[in-house]
Write a protein that holds these residues in place. Structure first.
Motif, PDB file in Angstrom:
ATOM      1  N   TRP A  43       0.354  -1.085  -0.010  1.00 14.36           N
ATOM      2  CA  TRP A  43      -0.057   0.019  -0.082  1.00 14.36           C
ATOM      3  C   TRP A  43       1.035   1.183   0.190  1.00 14.36           C
ATOM      4  CZ3 TRP A  43      -5.372   0.502  -0.421  1.00 14.36           C
ATOM      5  CH2 TRP A  43      -5.808  -0.860  -0.243  1.00 14.36           C
ATOM      6  N   PHE A  44       0.819   2.368  -0.829  1.00 12.12           N
ATOM      7  CA  PHE A  44       1.331   3.553  -0.643  1.00 12.12           C
ATOM      8  C   PHE A  44      -0.144   4.323  -0.763  1.00 12.12           C
ATOM      9  CE2 PHE A  44       5.273   2.728  -1.809  1.00 12.12           C
ATOM     10  CZ  PHE A  44       5.235   1.159  -2.744  1.00 12.12           C
ATOM     11  N   ARG A  45       0.434   5.492  -0.559  1.00 10.98           N
ATOM     12  CA  ARG A  45      -0.149   6.670  -0.406  1.00 10.98           C
ATOM     13  C   ARG A  45       0.304   7.986  -0.925  1.00 10.98           C
ATOM     14  NH1 ARG A  45      -0.845   8.138   5.823  1.00 10.98           N
ATOM     15  NH2 ARG A  45       1.346   9.206   6.193  1.00 10.98           N
ATOM     16  N   GLN A  46      -0.303   9.238  -1.649  1.00 10.12           N
ATOM     17  CA  GLN A  46       0.069  10.531  -2.213  1.00 10.12           C
ATOM     18  C   GLN A  46      -0.315  11.179  -2.117  1.00 10.12           C
ATOM     19  OE1 GLN A  46       0.976  10.170  -6.146  1.00 10.12           O
ATOM     20  NE2 GLN A  46       2.915  11.879  -6.335  1.00 10.12           N
ATOM     21  N   ALA A  47      -0.078  12.566  -1.257  1.00 10.25           N
ATOM     22  CA  ALA A  47      -1.065  13.320  -0.606  1.00 10.25           C
ATOM     23  C   ALA A  47      -0.518  14.586  -1.840  1.00 10.25           C
ATOM     24  CB  ALA A  47      -0.347  14.206   0.558  1.00 10.25           C
ATOM     25  N   PRO A  48      -1.653  15.542  -1.994  1.00 14.46           N
ATOM     26  CA  PRO A  48      -1.725  16.935  -2.508  1.00 14.46           C
ATOM     27  C   PRO A  48      -0.262  17.566  -2.609  1.00 14.46           C
ATOM     28  CG  PRO A  48      -3.649  17.128  -1.825  1.00 14.46           C
ATOM     29  CD  PRO A  48      -2.827  15.465  -1.153  1.00 14.46           C
ATOM     30  N   GLY A  49       0.847  17.834  -3.786  1.00 17.86           N
ATOM     31  CA  GLY A  49       1.519  18.619  -3.614  1.00 17.86           C
ATOM     32  C   GLY A  49       2.735  17.757  -3.024  1.00 17.86           C
ATOM     33  N   ARG A  86       4.580  -8.765   7.725  1.00 12.69           N
ATOM     34  CA  ARG A  86       3.907  -7.355   7.035  1.00 12.69           C
ATOM     35  C   ARG A  86       5.374  -6.171   8.095  1.00 12.69           C
ATOM     36  NH1 ARG A  86      -1.235  -8.633  10.283  1.00 12.69           N
ATOM     37  NH2 ARG A  86      -1.855 -11.285   9.764  1.00 12.69           N
ATOM     38  N   PHE A  87       4.967  -5.249   6.896  1.00  9.88           N
ATOM     39  CA  PHE A  87       6.078  -3.980   7.013  1.00  9.88           C
ATOM     40  C   PHE A  87       4.830  -2.691   7.306  1.00  9.88           C
ATOM     41  CE2 PHE A  87       9.629  -6.488   5.219  1.00  9.88           C
ATOM     42  CZ  PHE A  87       9.007  -7.482   4.585  1.00  9.88           C
ATOM     43  N   TYR A  88       5.602  -1.811   8.000  1.00  8.79           N
ATOM     44  CA  TYR A  88       4.986  -1.044   8.245  1.00  8.79           C
ATOM     45  C   TYR A  88       5.662   0.592   8.039  1.00  8.79           C
ATOM     46  CZ  TYR A  88       1.350  -3.134   9.778  1.00  8.79           C
ATOM     47  OH  TYR A  88      -0.391  -4.650  10.386  1.00  8.79           O
ATOM     48  N   ALA A  89       5.172   1.711   7.600  1.00 12.58           N
ATOM     49  CA  ALA A  89       6.107   3.120   7.938  1.00 12.58           C
ATOM     50  C   ALA A  89       5.933   3.368   9.355  1.00 12.58           C
ATOM     51  CB  ALA A  89       5.759   4.027   7.173  1.00 12.58           C
ATOM     52  N   ALA A  90       7.019   3.644   9.425  1.00 15.12           N
ATOM     53  CA  ALA A  90       7.224   4.727  10.985  1.00 15.12           C
ATOM     54  C   ALA A  90       5.793   4.948  11.371  1.00 15.12           C
ATOM     55  CB  ALA A  90       8.520   5.381  11.774  1.00 15.12           C
ATOM     56  N   SER A  91       5.464   6.412  10.486  1.00 15.83           N
ATOM     57  CA  SER A  91       3.842   7.168  10.450  1.00 15.83           C
ATOM     58  C   SER A  91       2.608   6.115  10.712  1.00 15.83           C
ATOM     59  CB  SER A  91       4.246   8.219   9.568  1.00 15.83           C
ATOM     60  OG  SER A  91       3.997   7.417   8.237  1.00 15.83           O
ATOM     61  N   VAL A  92       2.346   5.320  10.459  1.00 16.87           N
ATOM     62  CA  VAL A  92       1.418   4.776  11.009  1.00 16.87           C
ATOM     63  C   VAL A  92       1.431   3.216  11.502  1.00 16.87           C
ATOM     64  CG1 VAL A  92       0.622   5.310   8.113  1.00 16.87           C
ATOM     65  CG2 VAL A  92       1.664   2.992   8.693  1.00 16.87           C
ATOM     66  N   LYS A  93       2.822   2.701  12.146  1.00 13.97           N
ATOM     67  CA  LYS A  93       2.283   1.531  13.022  1.00 13.97           C
ATOM     68  C   LYS A  93       1.759   1.690  14.636  1.00 13.97           C
ATOM     69  CE  LYS A  93       6.879  -1.743  13.999  1.00 13.97           C
ATOM     70  NZ  LYS A  93       7.957  -2.166  13.866  1.00 13.97           N
ATOM     71  N   GLY A  94       1.042   0.866  14.660  1.00 16.41           N
ATOM     72  CA  GLY A  94       0.427   1.009  15.261  1.00 16.41           C
ATOM     73  C   GLY A  94      -0.923   1.461  15.413  1.00 16.41           C
ATOM     74  N   ARG A  95      -0.977   1.807  14.192  1.00 14.31           N
ATOM     75  CA  ARG A  95      -2.143   2.692  13.856  1.00 14.31           C
ATOM     76  C   ARG A  95      -2.805   2.034  12.826  1.00 14.31           C
ATOM     77  NH1 ARG A  95      -2.878   7.719  11.799  1.00 14.31           N
ATOM     78  NH2 ARG A  95      -0.989   7.368  10.726  1.00 14.31           N
ATOM     79  N   PHE A  96      -2.407   1.082  12.085  1.00 11.40           N
ATOM     80  CA  PHE A  96      -2.370   0.253  10.996  1.00 11.40           C
ATOM     81  C   PHE A  96      -1.989  -0.461  11.077  1.00 11.40           C
ATOM     82  CE2 PHE A  96      -2.431   4.264   6.838  1.00 11.40           C
ATOM     83  CZ  PHE A  96      -4.041   5.376   8.028  1.00 11.40           C
ATOM     84  N   GLY A 136       5.408  13.447  -2.373  1.00 12.07           N
ATOM     85  CA  GLY A 136       5.774  12.036  -3.096  1.00 12.07           C
ATOM     86  C   GLY A 136       5.315  11.332  -3.056  1.00 12.07           C
ATOM     87  N   ARG A 137       4.640   9.892  -3.910  1.00 10.42           N
ATOM     88  CA  ARG A 137       4.578   8.983  -3.084  1.00 10.42           C
ATOM     89  C   ARG A 137       4.870   7.742  -1.857  1.00 10.42           C
ATOM     90  NH1 ARG A 137       2.377   4.157  -7.533  1.00 10.42           N
ATOM     91  NH2 ARG A 137       1.288   6.781  -8.265  1.00 10.42           N
ATOM     92  N   GLU A 138       4.454   7.550  -0.677  1.00 11.73           N
ATOM     93  CA  GLU A 138       5.108   7.752   0.330  1.00 11.73           C
ATOM     94  C   GLU A 138       4.526   5.806   0.344  1.00 11.73           C
ATOM     95  OE1 GLU A 138       4.238   8.690   5.385  1.00 11.73           O
ATOM     96  OE2 GLU A 138       3.131   9.067   3.585  1.00 11.73           O
ATOM     97  N   ALA A 139       5.424   4.900   0.947  1.00  9.16           N
ATOM     98  CA  ALA A 139       5.054   3.089   1.001  1.00  9.16           C
ATOM     99  C   ALA A 139       4.742   3.718   2.708  1.00  9.16           C
ATOM    100  CB  ALA A 139       6.424   2.023   0.803  1.00  9.16           C
ATOM    101  N   VAL A 140       3.319   2.690   2.813  1.00  8.19           N
ATOM    102  CA  VAL A 140       2.230   2.392   3.631  1.00  8.19           C
ATOM    103  C   VAL A 140       2.289   1.188   4.432  1.00  8.19           C
ATOM    104  CG1 VAL A 140       0.077   2.468   4.998  1.00  8.19           C
ATOM    105  CG2 VAL A 140       0.882   4.550   3.254  1.00  8.19           C
ATOM    106  N   SER A 141       2.071   0.539   3.665  1.00  6.44           N
ATOM    107  CA  SER A 141       2.645  -1.471   4.184  1.00  6.44           C
ATOM    108  C   SER A 141       2.269  -1.827   2.834  1.00  6.44           C
ATOM    109  CB  SER A 141       1.404  -1.480   5.321  1.00  6.44           C
ATOM    110  OG  SER A 141       1.293  -2.527   5.487  1.00  6.44           O
ATOM    111  N   CYS A 142       3.354  -3.538   3.602  1.00  4.34           N
ATOM    112  CA  CYS A 142       3.152  -4.629   2.847  1.00  4.34           C
ATOM    113  C   CYS A 142       2.738  -5.780   3.523  1.00  4.34           C
ATOM    114  CB  CYS A 142       4.266  -4.168   1.821  1.00  4.34           C
ATOM    115  SG  CYS A 142       4.843  -5.535   0.721  1.00  4.34           S
ATOM    116  N   ILE A 143       2.940  -6.150   2.523  1.00  7.49           N
ATOM    117  CA  ILE A 143       2.539  -8.032   3.355  1.00  7.49           C
ATOM    118  C   ILE A 143       2.867  -8.795   2.278  1.00  7.49           C
ATOM    119  CG2 ILE A 143      -0.082  -8.144   1.982  1.00  7.49           C
ATOM    120  CD1 ILE A 143      -0.859  -9.471   4.898  1.00  7.49           C
ATOM    121  N   ASN A 144       3.538  -9.633   3.171  1.00 13.82           N
ATOM    122  CA  ASN A 144       4.040 -11.028   1.759  1.00 13.82           C
ATOM    123  C   ASN A 144       3.196 -12.027   1.166  1.00 13.82           C
ATOM    124  OD1 ASN A 144       3.749 -12.580   4.100  1.00 13.82           O
ATOM    125  ND2 ASN A 144       5.935 -13.535   3.816  1.00 13.82           N
ATOM    126  N   SER A 145       3.235 -12.913   0.647  1.00 13.44           N
ATOM    127  CA  SER A 145       2.511 -13.975  -0.205  1.00 13.44           C
ATOM    128  C   SER A 145       1.206 -14.661   1.363  1.00 13.44           C
ATOM    129  CB  SER A 145       3.162 -14.567  -0.957  1.00 13.44           C
ATOM    130  OG  SER A 145       3.977 -15.319  -0.539  1.00 13.44           O
TER     131      SER A 145
END
Length: 128
Positions: free
Chosen positions: A36-42, A58-68, A44-53
């Motif tokens: 999962w990635f996200r892009q806010a207005p103005g 699971r992987f999380y960006a520091a900005s969302v860890k514990g919330r997502f 760049g694209r930011e990685a949010v999370s990833c899950i293996n097959s």
């Protein structure tokens, strides 16, 4: 054709929750990690999370860890992103993408070039 479609976005108040879904088709879903990635207005694209097959790593960006929380249901070819305690800075278009393989590692999961197919995004707006 390989396709991924993100859905579930919307308008939510700060502190609220949303669950995004990413539904895939056209490939063997259980053989690939999904990010999962996200892009806010103005911005760049930011990685949010990833899950293996298998869903076991699971992987999380520091900005969302514990919330997502990312999860997947391989029988339904779907990956979910449960987003809790949402903040205004979480406002962005959220995208899901297929990773180039089944098992990302710490140095690869957050890099957009490691993903080969991207779905259309879904807008998440956090505002009172």
């Amino acid at each position: 054709d390989v396709q991924l479609q993100a859905s579930g976005g919307g308008l939510v108040q700060p502190g609220g929750s949303l669950r995004l879904s990413c539904t895939a088709s056209g490939f063997s879903f259980n053989g690939y990690a999904v990010g999962w990635f996200r892009q806010a207005p103005g911005k760049g694209r930011e990685a949010v999370s990833c899950i293996n097959s298998s869903g076991g790593r699971r992987f999380y960006a520091a900005s969302v860890k514990g919330r997502f929380t990312v999860s997947r249901e391989n029988a339904e070819d779907t990956v979910y992103l449960q987003m809790n305690s949402l903040k205004p800075e979480d406002t962005a278009v959220y995208y899901c993408a297929r990773f180039l393989g089944s098992n990302p590692i710490t140095s690869t999961w957050a890099t957009p070039v490691q993903y080969d197919f991207w779905g259309r995004g879904t807008q998440v707006t956090v505002s009172s």
